[in-house]
Design a protein around this motif. Structure first.
Motif, PDB file in Angstrom:
ATOM      1  N   ASP A   1      17.516 -22.773  32.279  1.00 15.84           N
ATOM      2  CA  ASP A   1      16.754 -21.970  31.337  1.00 15.84           C
ATOM      3  C   ASP A   1      16.822 -20.528  31.813  1.00 15.84           C
ATOM      4  O   ASP A   1      16.090 -20.116  32.714  1.00 15.84           O
ATOM      5  CB  ASP A   1      15.297 -22.450  31.262  1.00 15.84           C
ATOM      6  N   GLY A   2      17.726 -19.744  31.205  1.00 13.47           N
ATOM      7  CA  GLY A   2      17.913 -18.368  31.650  1.00 13.47           C
ATOM      8  C   GLY A   2      18.343 -18.324  33.102  1.00 13.47           C
ATOM      9  O   GLY A   2      19.331 -18.970  33.480  1.00 13.47           O
ATOM     10  N   PRO A   3      17.596 -17.625  33.980  1.00 15.32           N
ATOM     11  CA  PRO A   3      17.981 -17.545  35.400  1.00 15.32           C
ATOM     12  C   PRO A   3      17.656 -18.815  36.182  1.00 15.32           C
ATOM     13  O   PRO A   3      18.045 -18.945  37.337  1.00 15.32           O
ATOM     14  CB  PRO A   3      17.150 -16.362  35.915  1.00 15.32           C
TER      15      PRO A   3
ATOM     16  N   ASP B   1      23.178 -21.066  41.824  1.00 16.40           N
ATOM     17  CA  ASP B   1      23.194 -19.900  40.941  1.00 16.40           C
ATOM     18  C   ASP B   1      21.846 -19.624  40.291  1.00 16.40           C
ATOM     19  O   ASP B   1      21.762 -18.871  39.326  1.00 16.40           O
ATOM     20  CB  ASP B   1      24.270 -20.048  39.865  1.00 16.40           C
ATOM     21  N   ASP B   2      20.768 -20.224  40.807  1.00 15.37           N
ATOM     22  CA  ASP B   2      19.423 -19.900  40.332  1.00 15.37           C
ATOM     23  C   ASP B   2      19.109 -18.462  40.745  1.00 15.37           C
ATOM     24  O   ASP B   2      19.232 -18.098  41.918  1.00 15.37           O
ATOM     25  CB  ASP B   2      18.409 -20.872  40.941  1.00 15.37           C
ATOM     26  N   ARG B   3      18.701 -17.633  39.772  1.00 13.02           N
ATOM     27  CA  ARG B   3      18.560 -16.198  40.033  1.00 13.02           C
ATOM     28  C   ARG B   3      17.128 -15.698  39.837  1.00 13.02           C
ATOM     29  O   ARG B   3      16.907 -14.524  39.530  1.00 13.02           O
ATOM     30  CB  ARG B   3      19.519 -15.399  39.135  1.00 13.02           C
ATOM     31  N   ARG B   4      16.134 -16.548  40.044  1.00 11.98           N
ATOM     32  CA  ARG B   4      14.753 -16.117  39.851  1.00 11.98           C
ATOM     33  C   ARG B   4      14.211 -15.318  41.031  1.00 11.98           C
ATOM     34  O   ARG B   4      13.207 -14.610  40.899  1.00 11.98           O
ATOM     35  CB  ARG B   4      13.859 -17.327  39.587  1.00 11.98           C
ATOM     36  N   ALA B   5      14.840 -15.418  42.175  1.00 13.01           N
ATOM     37  CA  ALA B   5      14.350 -14.728  43.370  1.00 13.01           C
ATOM     38  C   ALA B   5      14.844 -13.281  43.404  1.00 13.01           C
ATOM     39  O   ALA B   5      15.696 -12.870  42.620  1.00 13.01           O
ATOM     40  CB  ALA B   5      14.794 -15.484  44.625  1.00 13.01           C
ATOM     41  N   ASP B   6      14.311 -12.537  44.340  1.00 17.10           N
ATOM     42  CA  ASP B   6      14.692 -11.143  44.563  1.00 17.10           C
ATOM     43  C   ASP B   6      15.121 -11.004  46.023  1.00 17.10           C
ATOM     44  O   ASP B   6      14.450 -11.524  46.919  1.00 17.10           O
ATOM     45  CB  ASP B   6      13.505 -10.224  44.259  1.00 17.10           C
ATOM     46  N   ALA B   7      16.233 -10.308  46.263  1.00 13.82           N
ATOM     47  CA  ALA B   7      16.780 -10.224  47.619  1.00 13.82           C
ATOM     48  C   ALA B   7      16.287  -9.007  48.393  1.00 13.82           C
ATOM     49  O   ALA B   7      16.671  -8.833  49.558  1.00 13.82           O
ATOM     50  CB  ALA B   7      18.306 -10.221  47.564  1.00 13.82           C
ATOM     51  N   ASP B   8      15.458  -8.161  47.803  1.00 10.13           N
ATOM     52  CA  ASP B   8      15.104  -6.898  48.457  1.00 10.13           C
ATOM     53  C   ASP B   8      14.419  -7.108  49.802  1.00 10.13           C
ATOM     54  O   ASP B   8      14.771  -6.449  50.799  1.00 10.13           O
ATOM     55  CB  ASP B   8      14.201  -6.067  47.543  1.00 10.13           C
ATOM     56  N   ARG B   9      13.425  -8.004  49.871  1.00  6.65           N
ATOM     57  CA  ARG B   9      12.715  -8.227  51.136  1.00  6.65           C
ATOM     58  C   ARG B   9      13.657  -8.749  52.209  1.00  6.65           C
ATOM     59  O   ARG B   9      13.616  -8.305  53.363  1.00  6.65           O
ATOM     60  CB  ARG B   9      11.571  -9.224  50.939  1.00  6.65           C
ATOM     61  N   ALA B  10      14.519  -9.694  51.841  1.00  4.31           N
ATOM     62  CA  ALA B  10      15.467 -10.265  52.810  1.00  4.31           C
ATOM     63  C   ALA B  10      16.428  -9.197  53.316  1.00  4.31           C
ATOM     64  O   ALA B  10      16.743  -9.151  54.518  1.00  4.31           O
ATOM     65  CB  ALA B  10      16.237 -11.412  52.168  1.00  4.31           C
ATOM     66  N   ASN B  11      16.869  -8.323  52.433  1.00  2.00           N
ATOM     67  CA  ASN B  11      17.821  -7.292  52.846  1.00  2.00           C
ATOM     68  C   ASN B  11      17.159  -6.211  53.689  1.00  2.00           C
ATOM     69  O   ASN B  11      17.783  -5.665  54.607  1.00  2.00           O
ATOM     70  CB  ASN B  11      18.488  -6.681  51.606  1.00  2.00           C
ATOM     71  N   GLU B  12      15.916  -5.927  53.411  1.00  2.00           N
ATOM     72  CA  GLU B  12      15.205  -4.932  54.223  1.00  2.00           C
ATOM     73  C   GLU B  12      14.968  -5.457  55.640  1.00  2.00           C
ATOM     74  O   GLU B  12      15.195  -4.745  56.625  1.00  2.00           O
ATOM     75  CB  GLU B  12      13.875  -4.584  53.556  1.00  2.00           C
TER      76      GLU B  12
ATOM     77  N   PRO C   1      20.629 -12.129  45.151  1.00  2.00           N
ATOM     78  CA  PRO C   1      19.410 -12.832  44.740  1.00  2.00           C
ATOM     79  C   PRO C   1      19.560 -14.347  44.676  1.00  2.00           C
ATOM     80  O   PRO C   1      18.586 -15.070  44.868  1.00  2.00           O
ATOM     81  CB  PRO C   1      19.133 -12.255  43.343  1.00  2.00           C
ATOM     82  N   ASN C   2      20.783 -14.841  44.418  1.00  3.18           N
ATOM     83  CA  ASN C   2      20.982 -16.291  44.316  1.00  3.18           C
ATOM     84  C   ASN C   2      21.252 -16.942  45.667  1.00  3.18           C
ATOM     85  O   ASN C   2      21.479 -18.148  45.731  1.00  3.18           O
ATOM     86  CB  ASN C   2      22.122 -16.609  43.353  1.00  3.18           C
ATOM     87  N   TRP C   3      21.261 -16.179  46.764  1.00  3.88           N
ATOM     88  CA  TRP C   3      21.460 -16.774  48.072  1.00  3.88           C
ATOM     89  C   TRP C   3      20.196 -17.551  48.479  1.00  3.88           C
ATOM     90  O   TRP C   3      19.128 -17.407  47.896  1.00  3.88           O
ATOM     91  CB  TRP C   3      21.806 -15.694  49.097  1.00  3.88           C
ATOM     92  N   ALA C   4      20.348 -18.365  49.501  1.00  3.80           N
ATOM     93  CA  ALA C   4      19.297 -19.324  49.835  1.00  3.80           C
ATOM     94  C   ALA C   4      18.051 -18.682  50.438  1.00  3.80           C
ATOM     95  O   ALA C   4      16.937 -19.146  50.179  1.00  3.80           O
ATOM     96  CB  ALA C   4      19.848 -20.384  50.788  1.00  3.80           C
TER      97      ALA C   4
END
Length: 492
Positions: free
Chosen positions: A38-40, A99-110, A126-129
């Motif tokens: 369903d979408g992302p 390929d679920d894209r509901r998460a955001d990678a900003d915190r992990a990358n920071e 964003p789709n990484w684990a």
């Protein structure tokens, strides 16, 4: 006779293979899997993985002669698929697929920037684990634990908690150099260390099949369970690309290259990233957005096998009885056009260009020329991938093994050998489940069989390839450094 069981736990199905030591497939079975999209959002039911895996292994073992010894079992799974379980291994959440894209990678990358930089992939997507784990932990009950797709079924096989492999843990942020979780990053992210499984290299023994799992799967109790890999690495093992400098080029809907190096490759663009091999060497690779998906989109309803034969007749020699075109040497006719066959907007490898779009140089006159133009463009991108890997210092002088649906076209296979200017190898049976049977303990020298080696015909494709490279550079997608290196490798 010894037998090894390889299991490929994919997105659409689970496939089990029972393989003898000499490479003969004694039994095979596949069971479908269903997704909820369903979408992302893209989820699966982990319990279905287990039910269908058990059914597939039972059927694959049905034709194995009685008394044969099952020496081991290994399972591969989709990269970046995770869920939360309780301490007994029961699923607490649906599985968030690769390929679920509901998460955001900003915190992990920071929090993890220095580690991701050192490991070569620079930034998580964003789709990484790991971003998905952070998303799941927002509402997690006390005692929840992380499980990758393969961890969930391996725990059922063993009947106790098991380690995860470095390959499946890559997108969860494992430090592949030190082979441990970077606990300082997880602490900054608020991830309790007790939810993380132990990490081991692929090929490590995790335990043995317990009595309850034996009854459900048909695998004998006491069969060794070996840590697997992601599905992409499993396909590479099945293809037999295991020596430094060897590469597996998988051309299906899109193009994926995976190889072997002794040292970790540092890519300033982050389009090439590396897994860790069972022996401690590195498995660099990249995924392009080009491939055969452009054929079904641009030539809807056309018989691609017929177009392949017509292209071979027009631009190459007739296909002989052996199934591979002999080529007509330097005088061989070339397609009058070349298409950059992007399956979707944006390119990921051999360059990063989110805004890239497909184009055609020249004017194809009919469907045969349109077909040949797409094949030629995909072959040029494949060649450019190798040029870029060489620029990064990766060895590219070993065996090149072609797998994927594109190898069904004899004309395309010959064209790829001509563009690369190198012999290419085709295997009798290259699939992830076979790679897992090898990883479980089988002898790759005996289990992986070569179907054919296709030599280049001698056709001169330098000029159209360099025109294609220059066009990518002119559009601002390919860097001047990468374009110049491709020219240096091409011109005599």
């Amino acid at each position: 006779m010894s037998v090894w069981i390889g299991v490929d736990l994919g997105t659409q199905s689970v496939r089990a293979l029972a393989v003898a030591g000499d490479g003969r497939v004694l039994g095979t079975a596949s069971r479908p899997l269903t997704s909820h999209r369903d979408g992302p959002r893209h989820e699966q039911d982990p319990e279905q993985w287990w039910r269908e895996l058990a059914a597939a292994t039972r059927e694959a073992l049905r034709d194995v002669p009685a008394g044969e010894r099952i020496e081991g079992v290994a399972v591969d799974a989709t990269s970046g698929t995770v869920l939360l379980t309780d301490s007994s291994g029961r699923a607490l959440t649906p599985a968030l697929m690769y390929d679920d894209r509901r998460a955001d990678a900003d915190r992990a990358n920071e929090a993890g920037a220095p580690v991701w930089e050192r490991l070569g992939y620079r930034r998580m997507q964003p789709n990484w684990a790991l971003p998905k784990l952070l998303w799941l932990l927002r509402d997690a009950p006390a005692g929840a634990r992380l499980a990758h797709q393969s961890d969930f079924v391996n725990r059922r096989l063993a009947g106790h908690e098991v380690a995860t492999d470095l390959s499946n843990a890559l997108k969860t942020g494992v430090d592949l150099i030190e082979e441990r979780w970077p606990l300082e990053v997880f602490d900054a992210l608020g991830v309790p260390p007790e939810i993380l499984p132990e990490v081991v290299r692929p090929g490590t023994r995790l335990g043995t099949v317990c009595a309850a799992a034996a009854e459900e799967t048909g695998l004998p109790a006491g069969t060794p369970i070996v840590a697997g890999t992601t599905d992409g690495c499993a396909a590479q093992l099945g293809a037999g690309a295991s020596r430094a400098g060897s590469w597996n080029s998988v051309l299906g809907t899109t193009l994926v290259l995976k190889g072997v190096t002794k040292e970790l490759i540092d890519d300033p663009l982050g389009v090439v990233y590396s897994h860790r091999a069972p022996d401690g060497s590195w498995l660099p690779g990249g995924a392009s957005s080009t491939g055969a998906g452009a054929l079904t989109r641009d030539l809807p309803g056309r018989d691609l096998a017929t177009l392949s034969e017509q292209a071979a007749a027009r631009f190459g020699s007739a296909v002989p009885t052996g199934g591979l075109p002999a080529g007509s040497g330097p005088g061989r006719a070339l397609p009058p056009a070349v298409t950059y066959p992007l399956v979707s907007r944006g390119e990921r490898f051999p360059f990063a260009a989110p805004g890239a779009e497909g184009f055609t140089l020249g004017e194809p006159a009919d469907d045969v020329e349109r077909y040949a133009a797409i094949l030629l463009g995909a072959a040029f991108i494949e060649r450019l991938c190798f040029d870029y890997l060489d620029l990064l210092g990766a060895p590219v002088d070993g065996e090149i093994i072609l797998t994927g649906g594109a190898t069904r076209s004899a004309y395309w296979t010959q064209l790829r050998a001509d563009v690369l200017g190198r012999p290419v190898t085709l295997r009798e049976n290259a699939e992830p489940a076979l790679g897992m049977a090898v990883l479980a303990g089988g002898d790759p020298a005996r289990m992986i069989r070569t179907r054919a080696v296709v030599d280049p015909s001698g056709a001169d494709l330098h000029e159209p390839y360099l025109r294609f490279v220059s066009e990518l550079e002119r559009r601002g997608w390919l860097t001047a450094t990468a374009a110049e290196h491709a020219r240096e490798r091409t011109l005599p």
